[in-house]
Design a protein around this motif. Structure first.
Motif, PDB file in Angstrom:
ATOM      1  N   THR A   1       3.764  -8.612   5.841  1.00 47.51           N
ATOM      2  CA  THR A   1       4.895  -9.252   5.168  1.00 47.51           C
ATOM      3  C   THR A   1       6.007  -8.242   4.955  1.00 47.51           C
ATOM      4  O   THR A   1       5.769  -7.033   4.912  1.00 47.51           O
ATOM      5  CB  THR A   1       4.503  -9.821   3.785  1.00 47.51           C
ATOM      6  OG1 THR A   1       4.098  -8.744   2.939  1.00 47.51           O
ATOM      7  CG2 THR A   1       3.398 -10.850   3.893  1.00 47.51           C
TER       8      THR A   1
ATOM      9  N   ARG B   1       9.726  -8.202   2.423  1.00 42.90           N
ATOM     10  CA  ARG B   1      10.535  -8.961   1.478  1.00 42.90           C
ATOM     11  C   ARG B   1      11.550  -8.045   0.800  1.00 42.90           C
ATOM     12  O   ARG B   1      11.408  -6.834   0.787  1.00 42.90           O
ATOM     13  CB  ARG B   1       9.648  -9.648   0.439  1.00 42.90           C
ATOM     14  CG  ARG B   1       8.998  -8.705  -0.528  1.00 42.90           C
ATOM     15  CD  ARG B   1       8.107  -9.431  -1.544  1.00 42.90           C
ATOM     16  NE  ARG B   1       7.646  -8.555  -2.575  1.00 42.90           N
ATOM     17  CZ  ARG B   1       6.636  -7.708  -2.482  1.00 42.90           C
ATOM     18  NH1 ARG B   1       5.966  -7.617  -1.348  1.00 42.90           N
ATOM     19  NH2 ARG B   1       6.290  -6.938  -3.497  1.00 42.90           N
TER      20      ARG B   1
ATOM     21  N   THR C   1       4.344  -4.886   3.572  1.00 39.98           N
ATOM     22  CA  THR C   1       2.892  -4.823   3.478  1.00 39.98           C
ATOM     23  C   THR C   1       2.354  -4.828   4.900  1.00 39.98           C
ATOM     24  O   THR C   1       2.797  -5.624   5.733  1.00 39.98           O
ATOM     25  CB  THR C   1       2.338  -6.034   2.702  1.00 39.98           C
ATOM     26  OG1 THR C   1       2.980  -6.072   1.432  1.00 39.98           O
ATOM     27  CG2 THR C   1       0.842  -5.909   2.496  1.00 39.98           C
TER      28      THR C   1
ATOM     29  N   THR D   1       1.131  -0.822   1.344  1.00 39.42           N
ATOM     30  CA  THR D   1       2.427  -1.293   0.878  1.00 39.42           C
ATOM     31  C   THR D   1       3.369  -0.109   0.764  1.00 39.42           C
ATOM     32  O   THR D   1       3.032   0.900   0.138  1.00 39.42           O
ATOM     33  CB  THR D   1       2.304  -1.998  -0.487  1.00 39.42           C
ATOM     34  OG1 THR D   1       1.369  -3.070  -0.362  1.00 39.42           O
ATOM     35  CG2 THR D   1       3.638  -2.558  -0.936  1.00 39.42           C
TER      36      THR D   1
ATOM     37  N   VAL E   1       8.959  -7.460  12.412  1.00 35.12           N
ATOM     38  CA  VAL E   1       9.452  -8.475  11.499  1.00 35.12           C
ATOM     39  C   VAL E   1      10.928  -8.222  11.277  1.00 35.12           C
ATOM     40  O   VAL E   1      11.351  -7.067  11.085  1.00 35.12           O
ATOM     41  CB  VAL E   1       8.688  -8.417  10.149  1.00 35.12           C
ATOM     42  CG1 VAL E   1       9.290  -9.363   9.138  1.00 35.12           C
ATOM     43  CG2 VAL E   1       7.230  -8.730  10.357  1.00 35.12           C
TER      44      VAL E   1
END
Length: 167
Positions: free
Chosen positions: A63, A65, A78, A138, A163
Motif C-alpha cells: 500500500t 498513502r 507498506t 513500513t 504503485v
C-alpha cells in the motif's frame, strides 16, 4: 585560620579533579591508572559503511498513502520482503539528488525506489519466507509543500511491482 584554610582548599580542589585528570593526586606517582572506557554502541561491528551498496529492491509494495503534516505531506508505504530479516529499508529517489532536495522529473513524476538490506546469506532469517501479516515493512518519505507544488504524481517502484499516487 588563613594558614589552615588555603592549604585545605587546595587539597580539596585537587582531590575533586576527575579520575582521568593529571591533577588528581592519586595518579601523581603511577597509582590509580584510569581504566579504559568501553563505548556502548548499537552500530554493527564493521560500522555502517558499505550498507548502501548492499541494499536491494524490496519485493513488493502493498500500500501507499498520503498523511498530512504541518510542512506538507508524508508518503507512507507498506511493503513485503521475500524473507524475514530485511532492515535499513528506505525510499530513495530514482534520480540522484542532493540530500534534502526532492524534484520531479520533467514529466512531473517523482520516481522513488523502495530498497533495503537483506539478511545475511545463510542466516535463519534468510531461510524463512516473510509472512504478510507479521513481516510487513513500513517506511515514510516527507515531502514539503514547496516540492509538492511541482509534483503531479509519485511512482513507488519495488522489485515486483510499482504503485502510483496522484497528488
Amino acid at each position: 585560620m588563613n594558614r589552615v584554610f588555603w592549604p585545605l582548599a587546595a587539597c580539596l580542589m585537587l582531590a575533586g579533579c576527575g579520575g582521568d585528570s593529571s591533577l588528581n593526586p592519586m595518579r601523581w606517582f603511577g597509582g590509580g591508572k584510569a581504566a579504559p572506557r568501553a563505548t556502548d554502541s548499537l552500530a554493527p561491528k564493521g560500522g555502517y559503511e558499505g550498507t548502501e551498496a548492499n541494499r536491494l529492491p524490496v519485493a513488493q509494495v502493498l500500500t501507499a498513502r498520503w498523511e498530512p503534516t504541518v510542512e506538507g505531506r508524508l508518503l507512507v508505504v507498506t511493503a513485503l520482503a521475500p524473507t524475514k530479516g530485511w532492515w535499513d529499508v528506505e525510499l530513495v529517489t530514482a534520480t540522484p539528488m542532493p540530500e534534502g532536495r526532492v524534484r520531479p522529473d520533467a514529466d512531473g513524476v517523482l520516481r522513488l525506489q523502495l530498497v533495503g538490506a537483506p539478511p545475511a546469506p545463510g542466516s535463519a532469517a534468510a531461510a524463512m519466507p516473510a509472512q504478510p501479516g507479521a513481516d510487513t515493512l513500513t517506511v515514510a518519505f516527507p515531502i514539503s509543500r514547496a516540492a509538492l507544488d511541482r509534483i503531479d504524481s509519485v511512482l513507488v517502484q519495488a522489485g515486483q511491482n510499482a504503485v502510483t499516487l496522484r497528488r
